[in-house]
Design a protein around this motif. Structure first.
Motif, PDB file in Angstrom:
ATOM      1  N   UNK A  12     -78.099  49.776 -52.879  1.00 46.26           N
ATOM      2  CA  UNK A  12     -78.824  48.977 -53.867  1.00 46.26           C
ATOM      3  C   UNK A  12     -79.268  49.834 -55.043  1.00 46.26           C
ATOM      4  N   UNK A  13     -79.803  51.013 -54.749  1.00 48.72           N
ATOM      5  CA  UNK A  13     -80.248  51.924 -55.797  1.00 48.72           C
ATOM      6  C   UNK A  13     -79.087  52.262 -56.729  1.00 48.72           C
ATOM      7  N   UNK A  14     -77.952  52.636 -56.150  1.00 54.93           N
ATOM      8  CA  UNK A  14     -76.783  53.017 -56.957  1.00 54.93           C
ATOM      9  C   UNK A  14     -76.294  51.832 -57.795  1.00 54.93           C
ATOM     10  N   UNK A  15     -76.263  50.640 -57.212  1.00 51.74           N
ATOM     11  CA  UNK A  15     -75.806  49.452 -57.937  1.00 51.74           C
ATOM     12  C   UNK A  15     -76.784  49.112 -59.064  1.00 51.74           C
ATOM     13  N   UNK A  16     -78.079  49.148 -58.770  1.00 46.88           N
ATOM     14  CA  UNK A  16     -79.089  48.859 -59.791  1.00 46.88           C
ATOM     15  C   UNK A  16     -78.982  49.867 -60.933  1.00 46.88           C
ATOM     16  N   UNK A  18     -76.379  51.671 -61.891  1.00 49.64           N
ATOM     17  CA  UNK A  18     -75.143  51.455 -62.667  1.00 49.64           C
ATOM     18  C   UNK A  18     -75.311  50.279 -63.632  1.00 49.64           C
ATOM     19  N   UNK A  19     -75.876  49.191 -63.147  1.00 47.73           N
ATOM     20  CA  UNK A  19     -76.105  48.025 -64.003  1.00 47.73           C
ATOM     21  C   UNK A  19     -77.125  48.366 -65.091  1.00 47.73           C
ATOM     22  N   UNK A  20     -78.181  49.074 -64.723  1.00 50.40           N
ATOM     23  CA  UNK A  20     -79.211  49.451 -65.695  1.00 50.40           C
ATOM     24  C   UNK A  20     -78.625  50.318 -66.800  1.00 50.40           C
ATOM     25  N   UNK A  21     -77.735  51.234 -66.461  1.00 50.03           N
ATOM     26  CA  UNK A  21     -77.103  52.073 -67.486  1.00 50.03           C
ATOM     27  C   UNK A  21     -76.359  51.206 -68.504  1.00 50.03           C
ATOM     28  N   UNK A  32     -83.573  43.763 -70.019  1.00 54.40           N
ATOM     29  CA  UNK A  32     -84.283  42.870 -69.098  1.00 54.40           C
ATOM     30  C   UNK A  32     -84.139  43.340 -67.654  1.00 54.40           C
ATOM     31  N   UNK A  33     -85.275  43.578 -67.013  1.00 52.77           N
ATOM     32  CA  UNK A  33     -85.250  43.957 -65.600  1.00 52.77           C
ATOM     33  C   UNK A  33     -84.728  42.806 -64.743  1.00 52.77           C
ATOM     34  N   UNK A  34     -85.029  41.580 -65.142  1.00 53.80           N
ATOM     35  CA  UNK A  34     -84.543  40.423 -64.403  1.00 53.80           C
ATOM     36  C   UNK A  34     -83.029  40.310 -64.511  1.00 53.80           C
ATOM     37  N   UNK A  35     -82.488  40.575 -65.701  1.00 55.20           N
ATOM     38  CA  UNK A  35     -81.033  40.537 -65.881  1.00 55.20           C
ATOM     39  C   UNK A  35     -80.374  41.652 -65.062  1.00 55.20           C
ATOM     40  N   UNK A  36     -80.988  42.810 -65.034  1.00 53.83           N
ATOM     41  CA  UNK A  36     -80.465  43.915 -64.229  1.00 53.83           C
ATOM     42  C   UNK A  36     -80.420  43.497 -62.762  1.00 53.83           C
ATOM     43  N   UNK A  37     -81.484  42.872 -62.274  1.00 54.68           N
ATOM     44  CA  UNK A  37     -81.529  42.428 -60.874  1.00 54.68           C
ATOM     45  C   UNK A  37     -80.433  41.401 -60.605  1.00 54.68           C
ATOM     46  N   UNK A  38     -80.305  40.403 -61.491  1.00 55.92           N
ATOM     47  CA  UNK A  38     -79.269  39.360 -61.298  1.00 55.92           C
ATOM     48  C   UNK A  38     -77.880  39.970 -61.264  1.00 55.92           C
ATOM     49  N   UNK A  39     -77.579  40.823 -62.242  1.00 58.52           N
ATOM     50  CA  UNK A  39     -76.245  41.412 -62.321  1.00 58.52           C
ATOM     51  C   UNK A  39     -75.964  42.320 -61.129  1.00 58.52           C
ATOM     52  N   UNK A  40     -76.982  43.017 -60.652  1.00 62.10           N
ATOM     53  CA  UNK A  40     -76.810  43.903 -59.494  1.00 62.10           C
ATOM     54  C   UNK A  40     -76.776  43.131 -58.177  1.00 62.10           C
ATOM     55  N   UNK A  41     -77.131  41.847 -58.234  1.00 62.60           N
ATOM     56  CA  UNK A  41     -77.100  41.028 -57.031  1.00 62.60           C
ATOM     57  C   UNK A  41     -78.262  41.293 -56.082  1.00 62.60           C
ATOM     58  N   UNK A  42     -79.394  41.665 -56.659  1.00 58.74           N
ATOM     59  CA  UNK A  42     -80.596  41.925 -55.851  1.00 58.74           C
ATOM     60  C   UNK A  42     -81.761  41.169 -56.475  1.00 58.74           C
ATOM     61  N   UNK A  43     -82.844  41.081 -55.745  1.00 59.80           N
ATOM     62  CA  UNK A  43     -84.040  40.445 -56.272  1.00 59.80           C
ATOM     63  C   UNK A  43     -84.803  41.385 -57.188  1.00 59.80           C
ATOM     64  N   UNK A  45     -87.819  42.126 -57.003  1.00 60.02           N
ATOM     65  CA  UNK A  45     -88.696  42.978 -56.184  1.00 60.02           C
ATOM     66  C   UNK A  45     -87.956  44.236 -55.726  1.00 60.02           C
ATOM     67  N   UNK A  46     -86.662  44.108 -55.468  1.00 58.41           N
ATOM     68  CA  UNK A  46     -85.861  45.275 -55.069  1.00 58.41           C
ATOM     69  C   UNK A  46     -85.763  46.258 -56.230  1.00 58.41           C
ATOM     70  N   UNK A  47     -85.561  45.741 -57.439  1.00 63.28           N
ATOM     71  CA  UNK A  47     -85.503  46.619 -58.618  1.00 63.28           C
ATOM     72  C   UNK A  47     -86.841  47.336 -58.760  1.00 63.28           C
ATOM     73  N   UNK A  48     -87.929  46.603 -58.628  1.00 62.74           N
ATOM     74  CA  UNK A  48     -89.259  47.207 -58.799  1.00 62.74           C
ATOM     75  C   UNK A  48     -89.614  48.167 -57.664  1.00 62.74           C
ATOM     76  N   UNK A  49     -89.067  47.947 -56.490  1.00 64.60           N
ATOM     77  CA  UNK A  49     -89.312  48.882 -55.384  1.00 64.60           C
ATOM     78  C   UNK A  49     -88.655  50.234 -55.696  1.00 64.60           C
ATOM     79  N   UNK A  50     -87.447  50.195 -56.251  1.00 68.12           N
ATOM     80  CA  UNK A  50     -86.752  51.439 -56.597  1.00 68.12           C
ATOM     81  C   UNK A  50     -87.270  52.043 -57.899  1.00 68.12           C
ATOM     82  N   UNK A  51     -87.649  51.185 -58.847  1.00 73.55           N
ATOM     83  CA  UNK A  51     -88.107  51.619 -60.170  1.00 73.55           C
ATOM     84  C   UNK A  51     -89.396  50.859 -60.481  1.00 73.55           C
TER      85      UNK A  51
END
Length: 188
Positions: A12-16, A18-21, A32-43, A45-51
């Motif tokens: 998940x971290x690696x996917x998030x 890559x999408x964030x880059x 958009x953090x929400x767009x990053x989450x959608x594109x990475x296929x995670x919620x 909350x998962x993005x915010x847990x890692x970042x």
């Protein structure tokens, strides 16, 4: 990314990341953090847990460029004229910040209390790397005493942020940086 995390968390971290880059390259620090989450296929909350902060995400996205700038500072530390070496490195910092959307925002000093877990590691890394260049230039009388690497980073970030919407941001940032260099000279 801690090695002790589960394999799915590492993926998940690696996917998030890559999408964030890609998102930061396209939209800068306001990606958009929400767009990053959608594109990475995670919620989200998962993005915010890692970042946990936008800065933490921007720092992770900028890490490779920061490492390159640190290596460049080390290359220049004992080369040629101390002032020229420092200014060449600072020119690289400005150029990298212009070309890497989000890097200038990752380097900003926002005055918030330092969180020891999520402190501004990008700026700290550059301060450590640029320290020998600056100390040598000050020792040689080529830069005014009292100038800090944090001052130089703030100067670079300010120039980059002020020129990011200019027709030719790279040329304008370089022009303003060269103009500001006069202020680094010791008075005498």
């Amino acid at each position: 990314m801690p090695d002790h995390q589960r394999a799915d968390a590492r993926r998940n971290y690696a996917r998030i990341l890559a999408v964030a880059e890609e998102e930061v390259a396209a939209h800068g620090a306001d990606a958009s953090l929400e767009q990053i989450a959608r594109t990475a296929g995670v919620g989200s909350a998962t993005v915010r847990r890692h970042f946990p902060t936008r800065r933490a995400l921007l720092e992770a996205v900028s890490r490779t460029r920061i490492e390159a700038l640190c290596a460049r500072a080390e290359e220049l530390t004992d080369q040629g004229d101390s002032r020229d070496a420092l200014l060449e490195w600072m020119g690289d910092v400005v150029a990298y910040c212009v070309s890497a959307r989000g890097l200038a925002a990752a380097l900003t000093y926002d005055g918030s209390p330092v969180d020891p877990v999520h402190e501004n590691s990008c700026s700290w890394s550059l301060e450590e790397a640029g320290g020998p260049l600056l100390r040598r230039a000050v020792r040689d009388g080529a830069v005014a005493a009292g100038v800090t690497v944090a001052d130089l980073i703030t100067l670079a970030v300010g120039i980059v942020l002020a020129t990011e919407h200019h027709r030719d941001p790279a040329a304008e940032a370089d022009r303003l940086f060269r103009l500001a260099v006069v202020g680094l000279s010791p008075l005498g």
